[in-house]
Design a protein around this motif. Structure first.
Motif, short mmCIF file in Angstrom:
data_model
loop_
_atom_site.label_atom_id
_atom_site.label_comp_id
_atom_site.label_asym_id
_atom_site.label_seq_id
_atom_site.Cartn_x
_atom_site.Cartn_y
_atom_site.Cartn_z
N LYS A 33 0.88 -1.17 0.00
CA LYS A 33 0.00 0.00 0.00
C LYS A 33 0.92 1.22 0.00
CE LYS A 33 -3.32 -2.57 2.78
NZ LYS A 33 -3.99 -2.68 4.11
N LEU A 34 0.62 2.19 -0.85
CA LEU A 34 1.60 3.23 -1.14
C LEU A 34 1.13 4.63 -0.82
CD1 LEU A 34 2.77 1.86 -4.59
CD2 LEU A 34 4.06 1.79 -2.47
N VAL A 35 2.09 5.44 -0.35
CA VAL A 35 1.94 6.89 -0.27
C VAL A 35 3.05 7.47 -1.13
CG1 VAL A 35 2.07 8.92 1.21
CG2 VAL A 35 0.87 6.88 2.01
N GLY A 55 -4.71 -1.80 -6.96
CA GLY A 55 -3.85 -1.52 -5.82
C GLY A 55 -4.34 -0.37 -4.99
N GLN A 56 -3.56 -0.03 -3.97
CA GLN A 56 -3.89 1.08 -3.07
C GLN A 56 -2.76 2.09 -3.07
OE1 GLN A 56 -5.88 0.10 0.75
NE2 GLN A 56 -5.53 -2.05 0.20
N ALA A 57 -3.09 3.34 -3.39
CA ALA A 57 -2.07 4.39 -3.43
C ALA A 57 -2.72 5.75 -3.27
CB ALA A 57 -1.28 4.33 -4.73
N THR A 58 -2.04 6.62 -2.54
CA THR A 58 -2.43 8.02 -2.44
C THR A 58 -1.23 8.86 -2.85
OG1 THR A 58 -1.83 8.05 -0.10
CG2 THR A 58 -4.15 7.67 -0.64
N ALA A 59 -1.49 10.02 -3.42
CA ALA A 59 -0.41 10.84 -3.96
C ALA A 59 -0.46 12.25 -3.40
CB ALA A 59 -0.50 10.88 -5.48
N PHE A 60 0.72 12.84 -3.23
CA PHE A 60 0.84 14.21 -2.74
C PHE A 60 1.91 14.93 -3.54
CE2 PHE A 60 -0.57 11.63 0.81
CZ PHE A 60 -1.60 12.38 1.36
N GLN A 61 1.61 16.15 -3.95
CA GLN A 61 2.66 17.01 -4.49
C GLN A 61 3.43 17.59 -3.31
OE1 GLN A 61 0.16 19.12 -7.81
NE2 GLN A 61 2.34 19.52 -8.21
N MET A 62 4.73 17.45 -3.33
CA MET A 62 5.54 17.87 -2.18
C MET A 62 6.96 18.13 -2.62
SD MET A 62 7.60 14.96 -1.61
CE MET A 62 8.01 14.91 0.13
#
Length: 268
Positions: A33-35, A55-62
């Motif tokens: 599971k991804l960040v 799958g499981q993933a969340t994304a952030f601009q950083m």
């Protein structure tokens, strides 16, 4: 595809392209599971592709060199999935090829901020989260063969990557008895967004066959080849690998520069 990261939660920075993107897709296929974090919006497309594949993933601009952003990724992983097992500090910048006499302090500061302070921030926040949880974990920092010896990158870039290698060693010691492992991945010439100018120039000149010719395999790498090694370091298969700099460079760093000799000639 597999289950080598089944049940594990992983953070990857620089996940919008290149090695980070390839690793995100592979880690997800192996059950993680991804960040995901990246400075560009492309990271959201990577997360969408993973979710579309089940799958499981969340994304952030950083910004990987900003402490608040790195801390937010770690907190997001814990909030979304309840744990953190793998942190891949992969984000980096090239910084150009300006010599030590031509470069400015501003250039060096920016390269070190992203390439060296960024991985340190990941070790600081992800390492503490893993240590406090008491179940160990794996931290991977992208260094480079340019950090092993000169000749594979600009001065600022090379110095920053040498720092990453030492950071992995120091961090492994400072996380002693926590079960948290820290290793540095050292790519050679790899076709990514960062190296696109080199590859595009070679394509325009019709000399792509010369890319990577200095290593014994006589070719450049693809991001997936680096992702495979990152997967090994993230998984329990590397449970006794700690504080190491793993060169994935086609053998480039295995030798000092030499003149090719004909059979029967004696080296001087």
């Amino acid at each position: 595809m597999g289950d080598r990261l089944q049940g594990k939660v992983a953070i990857i920075t620089g996940a919008g392209s290149g090695i980070g993107r390839a690793s995100a897709l592979l880690f997800a296929a192996e059950g993680a599971k991804l960040v995901l974090g990246d400075k560009t919006d492309a990271v959201r497309d990577v997360a969408k592709a993973i979710v579309a594949s089940g799958g499981q993933a969340t994304a952030f601009q950083m910004d990987a060199g900003v402490e608040a952003d790195v801390a937010h990724l770690v907190a997001a992983a814990q909030a979304a999935y309840g744990r953190l097992d793998v942190a891949f500090a992969n984000a980096g910048i090239a910084g150009g090829m300006a010599s030590i006499f031509e470069a400015t302090p501003e250039l060096w500061t920016e390269v070190l901020r992203v390439n060296l302070i960024g991985p340190w921030l990941m070790v600081k926040h992800a390492g503490k989260a893993m240590a406090d949880a008491g179940h160990g974990g794996s931290i991977i920092c992208t260094a480079s063969v340019a950090g092993i010896r000169s000749g594979a990158g600009g001065p600022a870039y090379s110095a920053s990557k040498a720092g990453v290698i030492n950071l992995a060693m120091v961090s492994a010691q400072q996380l002693c008895e926590t079960g948290v492992r820290v290793n540095a991945l050292c790519p050679g010439l790899t076709e990514t967004g960062m190296t696109a100018p080199t590859f595009n120039y070679a394509k325009d000149k019709g000399v792509t066959h010369k890319l990577g010719r200095l290593n014994p395999l006589r070719r450049a790498a693809q991001p997936e080849e680096l992702a495979n090694v990152a997967l090994f370091l993230a998984s329990d298969q590397s449970s006794y690998v700690n504080g190491q700099a793993i060169a994935v460079d086609g053998g480039l760093s295995s030798s000092h520069p030499v003149t090719r000799q004909l059979p029967g000639q004696t080296a001087v």
